[in-house]
Scaffold this motif. Structure first.
Motif, PDB file in Angstrom:
ATOM      1  N   GLN A  19       0.833  -1.207   0.000  1.00 22.07           N
ATOM      2  CA  GLN A  19       0.000   0.000   0.000  1.00 22.07           C
ATOM      3  C   GLN A  19       0.867   1.257   0.000  1.00 22.07           C
ATOM      4  O   GLN A  19       0.633   2.192  -0.756  1.00 22.07           O
ATOM      5  CB  GLN A  19      -0.942  -0.017   1.199  1.00 22.07           C
ATOM      6  CG  GLN A  19      -1.950   1.106   1.158  1.00 22.07           C
ATOM      7  CD  GLN A  19      -3.073   0.897   2.162  1.00 22.07           C
ATOM      8  OE1 GLN A  19      -3.101  -0.078   2.898  1.00 22.07           O
ATOM      9  NE2 GLN A  19      -4.015   1.809   2.183  1.00 22.07           N
ATOM     10  N   SER A  39      -7.204  -1.522 -12.276  1.00 18.38           N
ATOM     11  CA  SER A  39      -7.399  -2.118 -10.952  1.00 18.38           C
ATOM     12  C   SER A  39      -6.068  -2.707 -10.514  1.00 18.38           C
ATOM     13  O   SER A  39      -5.171  -2.942 -11.328  1.00 18.38           O
ATOM     14  CB  SER A  39      -8.435  -3.246 -11.026  1.00 18.38           C
ATOM     15  OG  SER A  39      -9.670  -2.766 -11.484  1.00 18.38           O
ATOM     16  N   TRP A  54       1.048  -7.235  -5.545  1.00 17.72           N
ATOM     17  CA  TRP A  54       0.037  -6.361  -6.107  1.00 17.72           C
ATOM     18  C   TRP A  54       0.571  -5.986  -7.483  1.00 17.72           C
ATOM     19  O   TRP A  54       1.719  -5.556  -7.617  1.00 17.72           O
ATOM     20  CB  TRP A  54      -0.123  -5.100  -5.281  1.00 17.72           C
ATOM     21  CG  TRP A  54      -0.952  -5.242  -4.047  1.00 17.72           C
ATOM     22  CD1 TRP A  54      -1.400  -6.385  -3.462  1.00 17.72           C
ATOM     23  CD2 TRP A  54      -1.425  -4.160  -3.234  1.00 17.72           C
ATOM     24  NE1 TRP A  54      -2.119  -6.091  -2.328  1.00 17.72           N
ATOM     25  CE2 TRP A  54      -2.148  -4.728  -2.171  1.00 17.72           C
ATOM     26  CE3 TRP A  54      -1.299  -2.782  -3.298  1.00 17.72           C
ATOM     27  CZ2 TRP A  54      -2.756  -3.959  -1.181  1.00 17.72           C
ATOM     28  CZ3 TRP A  54      -1.895  -2.015  -2.318  1.00 17.72           C
ATOM     29  CH2 TRP A  54      -2.624  -2.589  -1.283  1.00 17.72           C
ATOM     30  N   LYS A 140      -9.039  -8.739  -7.073  1.00 17.82           N
ATOM     31  CA  LYS A 140      -8.685  -7.326  -7.134  1.00 17.82           C
ATOM     32  C   LYS A 140      -8.545  -6.801  -5.715  1.00 17.82           C
ATOM     33  O   LYS A 140      -9.244  -7.234  -4.805  1.00 17.82           O
ATOM     34  CB  LYS A 140      -9.759  -6.531  -7.878  1.00 17.82           C
ATOM     35  CG  LYS A 140      -9.827  -6.848  -9.354  1.00 17.82           C
ATOM     36  CD  LYS A 140     -10.869  -6.006 -10.057  1.00 17.82           C
ATOM     37  CE  LYS A 140     -10.956  -6.364 -11.528  1.00 17.82           C
ATOM     38  NZ  LYS A 140     -11.985  -5.557 -12.220  1.00 17.82           N
ATOM     39  N   VAL A 141      -7.636  -5.852  -5.539  1.00 17.78           N
ATOM     40  CA  VAL A 141      -7.366  -5.251  -4.245  1.00 17.78           C
ATOM     41  C   VAL A 141      -8.207  -3.994  -4.111  1.00 17.78           C
ATOM     42  O   VAL A 141      -8.290  -3.192  -5.044  1.00 17.78           O
ATOM     43  CB  VAL A 141      -5.861  -4.897  -4.124  1.00 17.78           C
ATOM     44  CG1 VAL A 141      -5.580  -4.149  -2.839  1.00 17.78           C
ATOM     45  CG2 VAL A 141      -5.014  -6.151  -4.241  1.00 17.78           C
ATOM     46  N   ASP A 142      -8.819  -3.828  -2.950  1.00 14.92           N
ATOM     47  CA  ASP A 142      -9.576  -2.605  -2.667  1.00 14.92           C
ATOM     48  C   ASP A 142      -8.578  -1.557  -2.191  1.00 14.92           C
ATOM     49  O   ASP A 142      -8.193  -1.539  -1.018  1.00 14.92           O
ATOM     50  CB  ASP A 142     -10.626  -2.890  -1.597  1.00 14.92           C
ATOM     51  CG  ASP A 142     -11.496  -1.674  -1.309  1.00 14.92           C
ATOM     52  OD1 ASP A 142     -11.539  -0.755  -2.138  1.00 14.92           O
ATOM     53  OD2 ASP A 142     -12.133  -1.659  -0.235  1.00 14.92           O
ATOM     54  N   LYS A 144      -7.358   2.523  -2.110  1.00 16.82           N
ATOM     55  CA  LYS A 144      -7.727   3.932  -2.238  1.00 16.82           C
ATOM     56  C   LYS A 144      -6.444   4.739  -2.176  1.00 16.82           C
ATOM     57  O   LYS A 144      -5.699   4.655  -1.201  1.00 16.82           O
ATOM     58  CB  LYS A 144      -8.652   4.365  -1.105  1.00 16.82           C
ATOM     59  CG  LYS A 144      -9.908   3.530  -0.961  1.00 16.82           C
ATOM     60  CD  LYS A 144     -10.917   3.839  -2.056  1.00 16.82           C
ATOM     61  CE  LYS A 144     -12.226   3.160  -1.820  1.00 16.82           C
ATOM     62  NZ  LYS A 144     -12.359   1.835  -2.401  1.00 16.82           N
TER      63      LYS A 144
END
Length: 151
Positions: A19, A39, A54, A140-142, A144
């Motif tokens: 992240q 995505s 990712w 898929k990774v959520d 933001k």
């Protein structure tokens, strides 16, 4: 799009503090021009060694030249703490193709043949027949952009 603009197709990957490193990558790349993001997919490590990755792709429209883009991508990887060789990848950003429009893009032959973790996210943005993959589904990774890091 001005006559001097180039489109760069980029593949991004991380399996270490994912992240944090995707935030870093997106913030820098967004500052370079007009950006379209795929995505983010969670895909196992290609060689079975190391943590899941990712993987994502982006199309960047910018006035940078090819050598300028190559330099900036290497600088971005260094900024993330990228160490080679290693199975712990803070950030890998590969230049997959470039050109003045999607119909005349030039493939980066050094990156061919393209792996699934490149094809799947890039096809989402650019449905080119050489990127099409069937029969593979990855979560898929959520994500933001700018989200607060957790655990």
């Amino acid at each position: 799009m001005s006559a001097n603009d180039m489109i760069f197709a980029l593949a991004l990957a991380s399996n270490l503090n994912k992240q944090q490193h995707f935030n870093l990558a997106y913030q820098h790349i967004q500052s370079w021009g007009e950006l379209e993001l795929s995505s983010i997919y969670q895909i196992p490590c290609r060689d079975g060694v190391g943590h899941e990755y990712w993987n994502a792709a982006c199309l960047l429209m910018t006035q940078f030249t090819l050598p300028e883009m190559q330099l900036r991508l290497k600088q971005l990887e260094r900024l993330s703490g990228r160490v080679r060789p290693s199975h712990q990848i803070s950030l890998d950003v590969d230049l997959i193709a470039w050109g003045n429009d999607l119909s005349t893009m030039q493939w980066n032959e050094k990156k061919q043949p393209f792996a699934l973790d490149v094809k799947i996210p890039l096809y989402e943005l650019w449905p080119h027949h050489e990127l099409k993959v069937t029969g593979c589904i990855f979560p898929k990774v959520d994500f933001k952009l700018g989200a607060v890091l957790s655990g």
